[in-house]
Design a protein around this motif. Structure first.
Motif, PDB file in Angstrom:
ATOM      1  N   ALA A  39      51.346  19.668  21.435  1.00  0.00           N
ATOM      2  CA  ALA A  39      52.705  19.401  20.965  1.00  0.00           C
ATOM      3  C   ALA A  39      53.744  20.017  21.910  1.00  0.00           C
ATOM      4  O   ALA A  39      54.752  19.384  22.231  1.00  0.00           O
ATOM      5  CB  ALA A  39      52.888  19.935  19.548  1.00  0.00           C
ATOM      6  N   ASP A  40      53.499  21.245  22.367  1.00  0.00           N
ATOM      7  CA  ASP A  40      54.439  21.896  23.285  1.00  0.00           C
ATOM      8  C   ASP A  40      54.475  21.187  24.630  1.00  0.00           C
ATOM      9  O   ASP A  40      55.536  21.084  25.260  1.00  0.00           O
ATOM     10  CB  ASP A  40      54.079  23.371  23.472  1.00  0.00           C
ATOM     11  CG  ASP A  40      54.417  24.212  22.242  1.00  0.00           C
ATOM     12  OD1 ASP A  40      55.201  23.737  21.390  1.00  0.00           O
ATOM     13  OD2 ASP A  40      53.886  25.329  22.142  1.00  0.00           O
ATOM     14  N   ARG A  41      53.336  20.703  25.081  1.00  0.00           N
ATOM     15  CA  ARG A  41      53.313  19.957  26.348  1.00  0.00           C
ATOM     16  C   ARG A  41      54.150  18.692  26.237  1.00  0.00           C
ATOM     17  O   ARG A  41      54.898  18.341  27.153  1.00  0.00           O
ATOM     18  CB  ARG A  41      51.879  19.580  26.726  1.00  0.00           C
ATOM     19  CG  ARG A  41      51.038  20.724  27.196  1.00  0.00           C
ATOM     20  CD  ARG A  41      49.666  20.229  27.591  1.00  0.00           C
ATOM     21  NE  ARG A  41      48.719  21.329  27.652  1.00  0.00           N
ATOM     22  CZ  ARG A  41      47.431  21.178  27.822  1.00  0.00           C
ATOM     23  NH1 ARG A  41      46.910  19.968  27.963  1.00  0.00           N
ATOM     24  NH2 ARG A  41      46.636  22.209  27.864  1.00  0.00           N
ATOM     25  N   LEU A  42      54.001  17.966  25.112  1.00  0.00           N
ATOM     26  CA  LEU A  42      54.762  16.727  24.929  1.00  0.00           C
ATOM     27  C   LEU A  42      56.260  17.009  24.837  1.00  0.00           C
ATOM     28  O   LEU A  42      57.071  16.254  25.384  1.00  0.00           O
ATOM     29  CB  LEU A  42      54.269  15.976  23.693  1.00  0.00           C
ATOM     30  CG  LEU A  42      52.867  15.391  23.827  1.00  0.00           C
ATOM     31  CD1 LEU A  42      52.406  14.802  22.506  1.00  0.00           C
ATOM     32  CD2 LEU A  42      52.809  14.345  24.930  1.00  0.00           C
ATOM     33  N   LYS A  43      56.643  18.078  24.153  1.00  0.00           N
ATOM     34  CA  LYS A  43      58.055  18.458  24.078  1.00  0.00           C
ATOM     35  C   LYS A  43      58.608  18.761  25.461  1.00  0.00           C
ATOM     36  O   LYS A  43      59.694  18.324  25.830  1.00  0.00           O
ATOM     37  CB  LYS A  43      58.230  19.700  23.193  1.00  0.00           C
ATOM     38  CG  LYS A  43      58.506  19.407  21.765  1.00  0.00           C
ATOM     39  CD  LYS A  43      58.847  20.709  21.056  1.00  0.00           C
ATOM     40  CE  LYS A  43      58.594  20.565  19.586  1.00  0.00           C
ATOM     41  NZ  LYS A  43      58.802  21.796  18.848  1.00  0.00           N
ATOM     42  N   GLU A  44      57.847  19.534  26.228  1.00  0.00           N
ATOM     43  CA  GLU A  44      58.278  19.885  27.581  1.00  0.00           C
ATOM     44  C   GLU A  44      58.371  18.640  28.461  1.00  0.00           C
ATOM     45  O   GLU A  44      59.304  18.499  29.264  1.00  0.00           O
ATOM     46  CB  GLU A  44      57.328  20.917  28.191  1.00  0.00           C
ATOM     47  CG  GLU A  44      57.682  21.331  29.602  1.00  0.00           C
ATOM     48  CD  GLU A  44      59.017  22.059  29.727  1.00  0.00           C
ATOM     49  OE1 GLU A  44      59.518  22.162  30.867  1.00  0.00           O
ATOM     50  OE2 GLU A  44      59.566  22.513  28.709  1.00  0.00           O
ATOM     51  N   ALA A  45      57.433  17.712  28.311  1.00  0.00           N
ATOM     52  CA  ALA A  45      57.466  16.465  29.097  1.00  0.00           C
ATOM     53  C   ALA A  45      58.732  15.679  28.772  1.00  0.00           C
ATOM     54  O   ALA A  45      59.426  15.189  29.679  1.00  0.00           O
ATOM     55  CB  ALA A  45      56.224  15.625  28.805  1.00  0.00           C
ATOM     56  N   ALA A  46      59.056  15.550  27.480  1.00  0.00           N
ATOM     57  CA  ALA A  46      60.265  14.827  27.079  1.00  0.00           C
ATOM     58  C   ALA A  46      61.510  15.525  27.630  1.00  0.00           C
ATOM     59  O   ALA A  46      62.430  14.863  28.116  1.00  0.00           O
ATOM     60  CB  ALA A  46      60.334  14.718  25.557  1.00  0.00           C
ATOM     61  N   ASN A  47      61.541  16.848  27.563  1.00  0.00           N
ATOM     62  CA  ASN A  47      62.691  17.597  28.089  1.00  0.00           C
ATOM     63  C   ASN A  47      62.852  17.377  29.595  1.00  0.00           C
ATOM     64  O   ASN A  47      63.972  17.208  30.089  1.00  0.00           O
ATOM     65  CB  ASN A  47      62.543  19.096  27.803  1.00  0.00           C
ATOM     66  CG  ASN A  47      62.744  19.421  26.342  1.00  0.00           C
ATOM     67  OD1 ASN A  47      63.382  18.680  25.615  1.00  0.00           O
ATOM     68  ND2 ASN A  47      62.178  20.534  25.909  1.00  0.00           N
ATOM     69  N   LEU A  48      61.746  17.397  30.323  1.00  0.00           N
ATOM     70  CA  LEU A  48      61.810  17.200  31.770  1.00  0.00           C
ATOM     71  C   LEU A  48      62.326  15.807  32.130  1.00  0.00           C
ATOM     72  O   LEU A  48      63.118  15.648  33.061  1.00  0.00           O
ATOM     73  CB  LEU A  48      60.437  17.442  32.408  1.00  0.00           C
ATOM     74  CG  LEU A  48      59.997  18.899  32.461  1.00  0.00           C
ATOM     75  CD1 LEU A  48      58.514  18.994  32.794  1.00  0.00           C
ATOM     76  CD2 LEU A  48      60.823  19.672  33.477  1.00  0.00           C
ATOM     77  N   LEU A  49      61.883  14.791  31.381  1.00  0.00           N
ATOM     78  CA  LEU A  49      62.370  13.437  31.650  1.00  0.00           C
ATOM     79  C   LEU A  49      63.864  13.333  31.367  1.00  0.00           C
ATOM     80  O   LEU A  49      64.603  12.694  32.120  1.00  0.00           O
ATOM     81  CB  LEU A  49      61.586  12.412  30.824  1.00  0.00           C
ATOM     82  CG  LEU A  49      60.138  12.212  31.261  1.00  0.00           C
ATOM     83  CD1 LEU A  49      59.425  11.248  30.326  1.00  0.00           C
ATOM     84  CD2 LEU A  49      60.057  11.712  32.696  1.00  0.00           C
ATOM     85  N   THR A  50      64.309  13.976  30.304  1.00  0.00           N
ATOM     86  CA  THR A  50      65.738  13.982  29.993  1.00  0.00           C
ATOM     87  C   THR A  50      66.518  14.693  31.096  1.00  0.00           C
ATOM     88  O   THR A  50      67.546  14.198  31.562  1.00  0.00           O
ATOM     89  CB  THR A  50      66.000  14.663  28.630  1.00  0.00           C
ATOM     90  OG1 THR A  50      65.290  13.937  27.626  1.00  0.00           O
ATOM     91  CG2 THR A  50      67.475  14.677  28.289  1.00  0.00           C
ATOM     92  N   ASP A  76      49.180   5.592  26.769  1.00  0.00           N
ATOM     93  CA  ASP A  76      49.548   6.040  25.440  1.00  0.00           C
ATOM     94  C   ASP A  76      49.769   7.546  25.394  1.00  0.00           C
ATOM     95  O   ASP A  76      50.525   8.032  24.559  1.00  0.00           O
ATOM     96  CB  ASP A  76      48.499   5.628  24.422  1.00  0.00           C
ATOM     97  CG  ASP A  76      49.010   5.785  23.001  1.00  0.00           C
ATOM     98  OD1 ASP A  76      50.084   5.244  22.713  1.00  0.00           O
ATOM     99  OD2 ASP A  76      48.354   6.477  22.206  1.00  0.00           O
ATOM    100  N   ASN A  77      49.127   8.287  26.278  1.00  0.00           N
ATOM    101  CA  ASN A  77      49.301   9.740  26.305  1.00  0.00           C
ATOM    102  C   ASN A  77      50.747  10.130  26.466  1.00  0.00           C
ATOM    103  O   ASN A  77      51.157  11.208  26.029  1.00  0.00           O
ATOM    104  CB  ASN A  77      48.504  10.383  27.442  1.00  0.00           C
ATOM    105  CG  ASN A  77      47.082  10.685  27.075  1.00  0.00           C
ATOM    106  OD1 ASN A  77      46.328  11.127  27.917  1.00  0.00           O
ATOM    107  ND2 ASN A  77      46.681  10.465  25.847  1.00  0.00           N
TER     108      ASN A  77
END
Length: 191
Positions: free
Chosen positions: A70-81, A112-113
């Motif tokens: 979950a933290d990895r996905l949050k960080e990925a979304a933040n980086l894309l933003t 999907d990842n």
């Protein structure tokens, strides 16, 4: 002993931005791929040098290896933003892979990842496959990988490669309902 990895042309957008490359690396669920897709005793790779290689006792690994999914996905979304991607500028790229070995089994999982793709295209159940027509970027097939003797996904891919229409554009998918994690609207991406 080998390490499988994705290569990106980091001299061209979007991969010339380290935040995008890191976001994609964070989004890949290596544990799921090795344990549930490959199932051959593979070890998730967080380094180019595999564990146990003689003369290389402590391979350098990504610092985020111990983060929760979950933290990895949050960080990925933040980086894309941070990299400027969002509803008005979706992340778009073409993912090419060899149609040999485990690549065809891993490719849809990698797509999907991202969790940024699945929610946007409307995935609702596990084992649901989406085949995207690379010429139109529209969903050419949606449904199960296969069902009994019917090889829907392979048939759809074969038709697209041959430049023909997909005979079965959708098929009923059974499986568990997908529950996507909460994310901000800015974290959307597209094909």
């Amino acid at each position: 002993m080998a390490t499988t990895y994705l290569a990106a042309n980091n001299t061209k957008a979007p991969f010339n931005d380290a935040r995008v490359r890191k976001a994609l690396a964070l989004a890949m669920d290596r544990e799921y791929i090795t344990q549930d897709i490959l199932k051959g005793g593979e070890i998730p790779a967080y380094s180019f040098v595999p564990e146990g290689l003689n003369g290389y006792p402590d391979p350098a690994e990504f610092g985020w290896k111990e983060m929760s999914r979950a933290d990895r996905l949050k960080e990925a979304a933040n980086l894309l933003t941070q990299a400027g991607y969002g509803p008005n500028k979706p992340l778009e790229f073409e993912y090419l892979y060899r149609a040999t070995g485990n690549n065809p089994r891993i490719a849809p999982v990698l797509q999907d990842n991202l969790q940024l793709v699945g929610g946007q295209i409307g995935a609702t159940r596990t084992s649901e496959v989406f085949v995207i027509d690379p010429k139109t970027w529209k969903i050419a097939y949606r449904g199960p990988l296969s069902k009994g003797s019917k090889t829907y996904t392979a048939d759809a891919l074969d038709a697209l490669i041959a430049g023909k229409p997909v005979a079965v554009a959708a098929a009923e998918t059974t499986g568990s309902v997908i529950s996507f994690p909460d994310r901000s609207p800015e974290a959307k991406a597209s094909f």
